[in-house]
Design a protein around this motif. Structure first.
Motif, PDB file in Angstrom:
ATOM      1  N   VAL A 229       0.862  -1.182   0.000  1.00 60.13           N
ATOM      2  CA  VAL A 229       0.000   0.000   0.000  1.00 60.13           C
ATOM      3  C   VAL A 229       0.894   1.225   0.000  1.00 60.13           C
ATOM      4  O   VAL A 229       1.868   1.284   0.760  1.00 60.13           O
ATOM      5  CB  VAL A 229      -0.931   0.036   1.235  1.00 60.13           C
ATOM      6  CG1 VAL A 229      -1.784   1.305   1.229  1.00 60.13           C
ATOM      7  CG2 VAL A 229      -1.812  -1.203   1.291  1.00 60.13           C
ATOM      8  N   GLU A 230       0.578   2.200  -0.822  1.00 59.86           N
ATOM      9  CA  GLU A 230       1.335   3.451  -0.859  1.00 59.86           C
ATOM     10  C   GLU A 230       0.357   4.616  -0.985  1.00 59.86           C
ATOM     11  O   GLU A 230      -0.405   4.680  -1.950  1.00 59.86           O
ATOM     12  CB  GLU A 230       2.306   3.472  -2.032  1.00 59.86           C
ATOM     13  CG  GLU A 230       3.537   2.622  -1.853  1.00 59.86           C
ATOM     14  CD  GLU A 230       4.509   3.191  -0.846  1.00 59.86           C
ATOM     15  OE1 GLU A 230       4.409   4.392  -0.526  1.00 59.86           O
ATOM     16  OE2 GLU A 230       5.371   2.431  -0.368  1.00 59.86           O
TER      17      GLU A 230
ATOM     18  N   ALA B 284     -12.279  -2.100   6.479  1.00 56.68           N
ATOM     19  CA  ALA B 284     -11.776  -1.179   7.506  1.00 56.68           C
ATOM     20  C   ALA B 284     -10.286  -0.965   7.373  1.00 56.68           C
ATOM     21  O   ALA B 284      -9.770   0.130   7.640  1.00 56.68           O
ATOM     22  CB  ALA B 284     -12.110  -1.718   8.897  1.00 56.68           C
ATOM     23  N   VAL B 285      -9.563  -2.005   6.970  1.00 57.17           N
ATOM     24  CA  VAL B 285      -8.116  -1.892   6.780  1.00 57.17           C
ATOM     25  C   VAL B 285      -7.813  -1.021   5.567  1.00 57.17           C
ATOM     26  O   VAL B 285      -6.940  -0.143   5.611  1.00 57.17           O
ATOM     27  CB  VAL B 285      -7.492  -3.291   6.628  1.00 57.17           C
ATOM     28  CG1 VAL B 285      -6.006  -3.192   6.309  1.00 57.17           C
ATOM     29  CG2 VAL B 285      -7.690  -4.099   7.911  1.00 57.17           C
ATOM     30  N   LYS B 286      -8.537  -1.242   4.472  1.00 57.27           N
ATOM     31  CA  LYS B 286      -8.335  -0.435   3.266  1.00 57.27           C
ATOM     32  C   LYS B 286      -8.580   1.040   3.536  1.00 57.27           C
ATOM     33  O   LYS B 286      -7.939   1.911   2.948  1.00 57.27           O
ATOM     34  CB  LYS B 286      -9.268  -0.918   2.157  1.00 57.27           C
ATOM     35  CG  LYS B 286      -8.925  -2.296   1.601  1.00 57.27           C
ATOM     36  CD  LYS B 286      -9.934  -2.743   0.570  1.00 57.27           C
ATOM     37  CE  LYS B 286      -9.903  -1.859  -0.654  1.00 57.27           C
ATOM     38  NZ  LYS B 286     -10.797  -2.382  -1.717  1.00 57.27           N
TER      39      LYS B 286
ATOM     40  N   THR C 227      12.186   5.509  -5.159  1.00 55.76           N
ATOM     41  CA  THR C 227      12.591   4.378  -4.319  1.00 55.76           C
ATOM     42  C   THR C 227      11.721   4.308  -3.087  1.00 55.76           C
ATOM     43  O   THR C 227      11.348   5.327  -2.518  1.00 55.76           O
ATOM     44  CB  THR C 227      14.080   4.552  -3.888  1.00 55.76           C
ATOM     45  OG1 THR C 227      14.877   4.648  -5.069  1.00 55.76           O
ATOM     46  CG2 THR C 227      14.527   3.363  -3.071  1.00 55.76           C
ATOM     47  N   LEU C 228      11.407   3.108  -2.611  1.00 56.60           N
ATOM     48  CA  LEU C 228      10.613   2.957  -1.396  1.00 56.60           C
ATOM     49  C   LEU C 228      11.304   3.638  -0.242  1.00 56.60           C
ATOM     50  O   LEU C 228      12.487   3.452   0.009  1.00 56.60           O
ATOM     51  CB  LEU C 228      10.440   1.462  -1.091  1.00 56.60           C
ATOM     52  CG  LEU C 228       9.584   0.662  -2.073  1.00 56.60           C
ATOM     53  CD1 LEU C 228       9.607  -0.806  -1.686  1.00 56.60           C
ATOM     54  CD2 LEU C 228       8.164   1.175  -2.058  1.00 56.60           C
TER      55      LEU C 228
ATOM     56  N   ARG D 223      -0.028   3.015   4.323  1.00 61.53           N
ATOM     57  CA  ARG D 223       1.201   2.431   3.784  1.00 61.53           C
ATOM     58  C   ARG D 223       1.377   1.052   4.392  1.00 61.53           C
ATOM     59  O   ARG D 223       1.055   0.833   5.559  1.00 61.53           O
ATOM     60  CB  ARG D 223       2.407   3.313   4.102  1.00 61.53           C
ATOM     61  CG  ARG D 223       3.750   2.719   3.697  1.00 61.53           C
ATOM     62  CD  ARG D 223       4.865   3.718   3.896  1.00 61.53           C
ATOM     63  NE  ARG D 223       4.740   4.824   2.945  1.00 61.53           N
ATOM     64  CZ  ARG D 223       5.487   5.918   2.992  1.00 61.53           C
ATOM     65  NH1 ARG D 223       6.381   6.060   3.951  1.00 61.53           N
ATOM     66  NH2 ARG D 223       5.325   6.870   2.098  1.00 61.53           N
ATOM     67  N   PHE D 224       1.858   0.132   3.595  1.00 58.21           N
ATOM     68  CA  PHE D 224       2.170  -1.192   4.124  1.00 58.21           C
ATOM     69  C   PHE D 224       3.347  -1.764   3.343  1.00 58.21           C
ATOM     70  O   PHE D 224       3.277  -1.936   2.133  1.00 58.21           O
ATOM     71  CB  PHE D 224       0.975  -2.150   4.013  1.00 58.21           C
ATOM     72  CG  PHE D 224       1.156  -3.417   4.814  1.00 58.21           C
ATOM     73  CD1 PHE D 224       0.596  -3.542   6.070  1.00 58.21           C
ATOM     74  CD2 PHE D 224       1.904  -4.473   4.316  1.00 58.21           C
ATOM     75  CE1 PHE D 224       0.787  -4.698   6.822  1.00 58.21           C
ATOM     76  CE2 PHE D 224       2.103  -5.630   5.039  1.00 58.21           C
ATOM     77  CZ  PHE D 224       1.535  -5.739   6.299  1.00 58.21           C
TER      78      PHE D 224
END
Length: 248
Positions: free
Chosen positions: A118-119, A161-163, A245-246, A168-169
């Protein structure tokens, strides 16, 4: 040992448990001072792309742990790196000073595969949540364990609920590609997965049940036996990564 160069950036992290003769705060100060000295070296400035230190905090820790059925967190400090170099004599000389305060006692490190699930834009007041999972020694981290854990993460991130609240994940997945280098550098080779999320506070009962029932009740993996969560404070020591870059 001479520096080992690579055309590609490798990712890795190390986990450091405070020795019994130092408090967590005392140990943390010494670790941070050691890393400050390391990143001051010219070879590190030239080749290290990123170094973050992750400190545990007490923010919502007990409440979060109880809600999701995790055991108490294990006191530890994490160092996350992106680099184009594996080792250099001058780095080893500085890092050896860590033996004076137990830097390598109960520590482990590994190369990792870093994936972004997730970003999104991260607010300054976002909660930085970490989940540590130690792969049981009797299981293969890639064949027996990896697919089940990966599927759980993907399904968890689809919970409405998580979405809604996960901004970020990332997941650092252990791999054994540098285990010999890790041991040669003074660490134990780790078998730990580190998941990092930025989120708003989550109290959704469906999401909680999803975590509580993860791993087919412990058949595939057992978060409540081999893992823990904590809210962390990420201290950025060096970051030369491009925007593409992450980045934590």
């Amino acid at each position: 040992m001479s520096p080992t160069q690579s055309n590609e950036i490798f990712h890795g992290f190390s986990m450091h448990r405070p020795p019994p003769y130092l408090s967590v705060d005392e140990f943390g100060c010494k670790v941070e001072a050691l890393m400050d000295e390391v990143i001051g070296l010219p070879v590190v400035q030239a080749n290290l792309v990123k170094l973050d230190i992750i400190f545990q905090t007490d923010i919502v820790g007990d409440r979060l742990t109880a809600a999701f059925g995790f055991p108490p967190r294990e006191p530890a400090i994490f160092i996350v790196v992106q680099s184009e170099i594996l080792a250099a004599p001058e780095v080893r000389n500085v890092m050896a000073k860590g033996k004076e305060f137990g830097f390598y006692e109960g520590s482990s490190a590994s190369a990792t595969d870093l994936s972004s699930k997730v970003e999104a834009a991260v607010p300054e007041d976002g909660i930085h949540l970490f989940c540590v999972y130690n792969v049981p020694p009797e299981l293969s981290a890639t064949e027996e364990h990896g697919p089940h854990f990966e599927a759980f993460i993907d399904d968890f991130l689809r919970v409405p609920a998580v979405k809604k609240i996960f901004l970020r994940f990332w997941k650092w997945q252990y791999n054994d590609s540098l285990d010999d280098n890790v041991r040669d550098f003074g660490y134990s080779a780790g078998r730990t997965l580190l998941c990092y999320a930025v989120l708003e506070m989550m109290g959704d009962p469906i999401a909680q049940r999803f975590v509580l029932n993860s791993g087919a009740g412990g058949k595939h993996f057992d978060l409540k036996k081999h893992g823990y969560v904590f809210v962390g404070n990420v201290v950025k020591k060096l970051d030369k990564a491009n925007l593409e870059t992450l980045r934590v």
